[in-house]
Design a protein around this motif. Structure first.
Motif, mmCIF file in Angstrom:
data_model
loop_
_atom_site.group_PDB
_atom_site.id
_atom_site.type_symbol
_atom_site.label_atom_id
_atom_site.label_comp_id
_atom_site.label_asym_id
_atom_site.label_seq_id
_atom_site.Cartn_x
_atom_site.Cartn_y
_atom_site.Cartn_z
ATOM 1 N N ASP A 183 0.831 -1.197 0.000
ATOM 2 C CA ASP A 183 0.000 0.000 0.000
ATOM 3 C C ASP A 183 0.869 1.251 0.000
ATOM 4 O O ASP A 183 2.103 1.179 -0.112
ATOM 5 N N VAL A 184 0.242 2.422 0.122
ATOM 6 C CA VAL A 184 0.974 3.678 -0.010
ATOM 7 C C VAL A 184 1.937 3.928 1.141
ATOM 8 O O VAL A 184 2.722 4.886 1.090
ATOM 9 N N TYR A 185 1.904 3.089 2.170
ATOM 10 C CA TYR A 185 2.826 3.230 3.294
ATOM 11 C C TYR A 185 4.076 2.384 3.107
ATOM 12 O O TYR A 185 5.015 2.485 3.908
ATOM 13 N N ASP A 186 4.098 1.565 2.072
ATOM 14 C CA ASP A 186 5.260 0.731 1.772
ATOM 15 C C ASP A 186 6.265 1.556 0.979
ATOM 16 O O ASP A 186 5.936 2.094 -0.088
ATOM 17 N N THR A 187 7.485 1.663 1.475
ATOM 18 C CA THR A 187 8.509 2.489 0.825
ATOM 19 C C THR A 187 9.383 1.702 -0.154
ATOM 20 O O THR A 187 10.410 2.197 -0.610
ATOM 21 N N SER A 188 8.980 0.463 -0.490
ATOM 22 C CA SER A 188 9.746 -0.356 -1.433
ATOM 23 C C SER A 188 9.615 0.178 -2.857
ATOM 24 O O SER A 188 8.596 0.749 -3.226
ATOM 25 N N PRO A 189 10.620 -0.048 -3.701
ATOM 26 C CA PRO A 189 10.571 0.440 -5.082
ATOM 27 C C PRO A 189 9.658 -0.407 -5.962
ATOM 28 O O PRO A 189 9.443 -1.590 -5.720
ATOM 29 N N TYR A 190 9.141 0.227 -7.018
ATOM 30 C CA TYR A 190 8.292 -0.486 -7.968
ATOM 31 C C TYR A 190 8.335 0.221 -9.319
ATOM 32 O O TYR A 190 8.602 1.418 -9.418
ATOM 33 N N GLY A 191 8.090 -0.542 -10.369
ATOM 34 C CA GLY A 191 7.957 0.013 -11.703
ATOM 35 C C GLY A 191 6.508 0.288 -12.028
ATOM 36 O O GLY A 191 5.594 -0.133 -11.308
ATOM 37 N N VAL A 192 6.284 0.977 -13.126
ATOM 38 C CA VAL A 192 4.924 1.348 -13.503
ATOM 39 C C VAL A 192 4.031 0.117 -13.625
ATOM 40 O O VAL A 192 2.862 0.135 -13.239
ATOM 41 N N ASN A 193 4.570 -0.973 -14.140
ATOM 42 C CA ASN A 193 3.795 -2.196 -14.320
ATOM 43 C C ASN A 193 3.938 -3.171 -13.158
ATOM 44 O O ASN A 193 3.521 -4.323 -13.269
ATOM 45 N N GLN A 194 4.516 -2.712 -12.056
ATOM 46 C CA GLN A 194 4.714 -3.571 -10.898
ATOM 47 C C GLN A 194 3.925 -3.087 -9.690
ATOM 48 O O GLN A 194 4.221 -3.433 -8.568
ATOM 49 N N ARG A 195 2.909 -2.279 -9.937
ATOM 50 C CA ARG A 195 2.116 -1.725 -8.844
ATOM 51 C C ARG A 195 0.778 -2.449 -8.753
ATOM 52 O O ARG A 195 0.326 -3.057 -9.731
#
Length: 671
Positions: free
Chosen positions: A613-625
């Motif tokens: 969720d929006v509290y997770d500070t892990s990285p992600y790509g546009v297609n990995q959300r």
């Protein structure tokens, strides 16, 4: 951990000082160029106009990185081009932080030193010197380096760990403030290589002291007794109980959709008994949530080639410094890898796993126990056995790590001529060929599978069944990882499958086994273990890949890539007047605002995404959300960023054009 670059939308940092060696630096470090944006030294003009324009472009890019992007000569992984107070290493960073983990500070330092060796231009050396001085400040008192360092002090760094780091759901290395140093991702190894090169370049005593501390760290951290003797842990000095700061797994998840994880439920041909296994059958793994073997940072670590990187650094010191005393710890490390290999004879009566099969096994896990230990099931496990690591890395053998270790043992045989190092490898390859994933377990064969590799990343001990990680919840406070045998909906951020082909290593093994005693003697004669005095290191360390074992033989030369004038001109044009190579942002993170909610979440939208969720500070790509709000209707804006990897690669390509080196493989090694 992954050596990857990513970007994030960073919240307002507690520290507002601008990055770089420009005027906002409160105290310019020794060796800093005197005037931002201008060279401190004017080198001779190259008579060839195009070579001259290439060198000028290299110098402009390096001075810009040193003075306008770095913080006191230290680097992270990426910066927002329009606002360099927004910057990132493997996670979002404060403006006063640097990343010692490649491709950060030591990688850029090696690149700057490579440019100096190619051109003789003192501007490059001064920039590299400034980086080395920053690294000396960042060096842990024990002699190694942590992933990150904060020039604002330990209080600032601890605040980062308690906020940004603690909420990176999948980045467990950053969820704890250890206060020590790490071998993971070659953090200490590459930093130590750079310090060795800086000392050898001009014999500056400042760098000799730091180098001696680094060598001492590698030697002090090496296990000294038992089957683990010669191996290295992931972190050192040991920080007891650090991983206990993680929130306890909320096990098991209850409610509709999670009935298959309730005690007594059927999961394939296994009955779920909860995280503690079956009391009457010790050693049962089944489905588990948490860390099966506790704090993994003191285990013998093979993940990310810790063993190979440390051996390589020590060998560079053997012939770079002429320090033959370092040969013994190198041999001890090689013996550790050979000795600690796990073997199962295929006889179920000899196994503690009640589901053991009849297929023999031979190989290595990501990590192995360095001492006897009682696991989470209450079972005593002996030193040397494969161990679980992070909470999404179950205990078992790894086909891909076993291929990596087999390739390492090929090197050890070439170094020593000792046939024992390759004697068991046929068994390893035979085992790997027994546990390939079925077609219906891989992407394309099952619509819910994202597995693309040939083998599971982890195969259970003795049963030879693949074990797969999963997760539930939305963030570290209400979610958790667990292991079972279901290949569907594994996390996208952790490759639960990897390729592990045995064809090439089998061919290599056959060639090495066929060598005559005379051929082995010739090979060993040129080995770095037979160096009695000093000889030069490879000229370049960042150009055309890393320095590797084949480059260490007496008659080998690490070469450059072939670059044309057209390719070179394109890089110069792309640099333009802005003096940096910009790239499009590709990965993002949520800014830290507060800890995530602990309320249970029954959905499955976050099981196979890079981020929660929006509290997770892990990285992600546009297609990995996740396909939920606010992600679904608010794709992140793509900005221009400056990346240390792009700088290193492009400067290396320009070096390859102006000062190429022809690669040579020592004939004895090649044979």
């Amino acid at each position: 951990m992954e050596r990857r670059l990513f970007l994030t939308s960073l919240s307002a940092a507690a520290v507002t000082a601008a990055c770089g060696g420009g005027g906002s630096d409160p105290a310019p470090a020794p060796g800093a160029p005197p005037a931002p944006g201008t060279p401190a030294y004017e080198p001779p003009v190259d008579p060839d106009p195009f070579r001259q324009s290439t060198k000028v472009a290299m110098r402009r890019a390096a001075i810009h990185m040193d003075q306008n992007v770095s913080y006191r000569g230290a680097y992270v992984w990426s910066w927002l081009a329009s606002d360099r107070n927004k910057l990132w290493g493997e996670m979002e960073a404060y403006p006063t932080m640097c990343w010692m983990q490649p491709t950060g500070t030591p990688s850029v330092g090696n690149c700057l030193l490579d440019a100096y060796k190619a051109t003789g231009d003192e501007n490059f050396y001064k920039a590299a010197e400034r980086t080395a001085l920053a690294m000396i400040e960042a060096q842990h008192p024990s002699g190694g380096w942590n992933y990150i360092y904060d020039f604002a002090g330990e209080a600032s760094l601890k605040r980062w760990y308690q906020t940004v780091g603690a909420n990176g759901w999948r980045l467990e290395e950053f969820q704890h403030y250890y206060g020590n140093a790490t071998f993971d991702d070659a953090t200490t190894a590459v930093s130590s290589q750079f310090m060795l090169r800086m000392y050898l370049e001009k014999k500056d005593p400042r760098f000799k002291s730091a180098l001696e501390k680094a060598i001492g760290f590698v030697l002090d951290a090496q296990f000294k007794s038992g089957i683990a003797a010669g191996g290295w842990p992931q972190r050192f000095p040991r920080a007891f109980n650090a991983t206990r700061s993680m929130p306890a797994p909320n096990w098991p998840p209850t409610g509709p959709g999670w009935e298959h994880l309730q005690p007594g439920a059927q999961n394939g041909d296994f009955i779920i008994q909860g995280p503690g296994g079956i009391p009457a059958r010790p050693g049962y793994t089944g489905v588990f949530s948490g860390m099966e073997d506790g704090d993994y940072t003191n285990f013998v670590t093979f993940n990310d080639d810790v063993m190979g990187e440390n051996i390589k650094f020590l060998l560079l010191c053997v012939f770079g410094l002429g320090d033959t005393s370092l040969k013994a710890p190198v041999v001890a490390a090689m013996d550790c890898m050979y000795n600690i290999m796990y073997e199962y004879d295929g006889v179920p009566a000899n196994s503690s796993n009640p589901n053991a099969g009849t297929t023999p096994q031979a190989g290595w896990g990501l990590q192995h126990l360095s001492s006897d230990s009682v696991d989470a099931y209450g079972v005593l496990r002996r030193a040397g056995l494969p161990a679980a690591a992070r909470s999404y890395e179950p205990r078992g053998l790894s086909p891909s790590v076993s291929i990596t270790n087999a390739n390492q043992l090929f090197h050890y045989f070439r170094l020593t001529g000792d046939r024992k190092y390759i004697a068991k490898l046929g068994r390893v390859f035979d085992w790997i060929d027994t546990c390939a994933l079925r077609a219906n377990q891989r992407a394309g064969g099952d619509p819910e599978s994202i597995l693309t590799g040939t083998h599971a990343r982890v195969v259970e001990l003795d049963s030879n069944r693949p074990r797969f990680p999963h997760r539930y919840g939305t963030n570290i406070h209400n979610g958790a990882y667990y292991f079972d045998y279901d290949w569907r909906r594994t996390p996208s951020h952790y490759n639960a499958s990897q390729n592990a082909s045995t064809a090439t290593p089998r061919a290599t093994l056959a060639r090495l086994q066929a060598l005559s005693n005379a051929e082995i003697a010739a090979m060993v004669a040129n080995s770095p273990l037979n160096v009695d005095g000093e000889r030069p290191l490879p000229k370049y360390f960042s150009v055309n890949g890393e320095v590797d074992f084949p480059h260490l033989w007496a008659n080998s030369v690490k070469g450059t890539a072939t670059r044309t004038a057209e390719q070179t001109q394109a890089l110069i044009d792309n640099l333009g007047e802005k003096n940096f190579w910009g790239t499009n942002q590709s990965l993002f993170t949520n800014p830290y605002t507060q800890d995530g909610p602990s309320a249970p979440y029954l959905g499955k939208e976050y099981m196979s995404t890079h981020v929660g969720d929006v509290y997770d500070t892990s990285p992600y790509g546009v297609n990995q959300r996740p396909n939920v709000e606010p992600y679904a209707s608010n794709p992140p804006a793509v900005n221009t960023v400056i990346e240390s990897t792009t700088f290193v690669n492009n400067l290396g390509n320009l070096i390859s054009f102006i000062e190429p080196v022809t690669p040579v493989t020592d004939p004895a090694y090649k044979a």
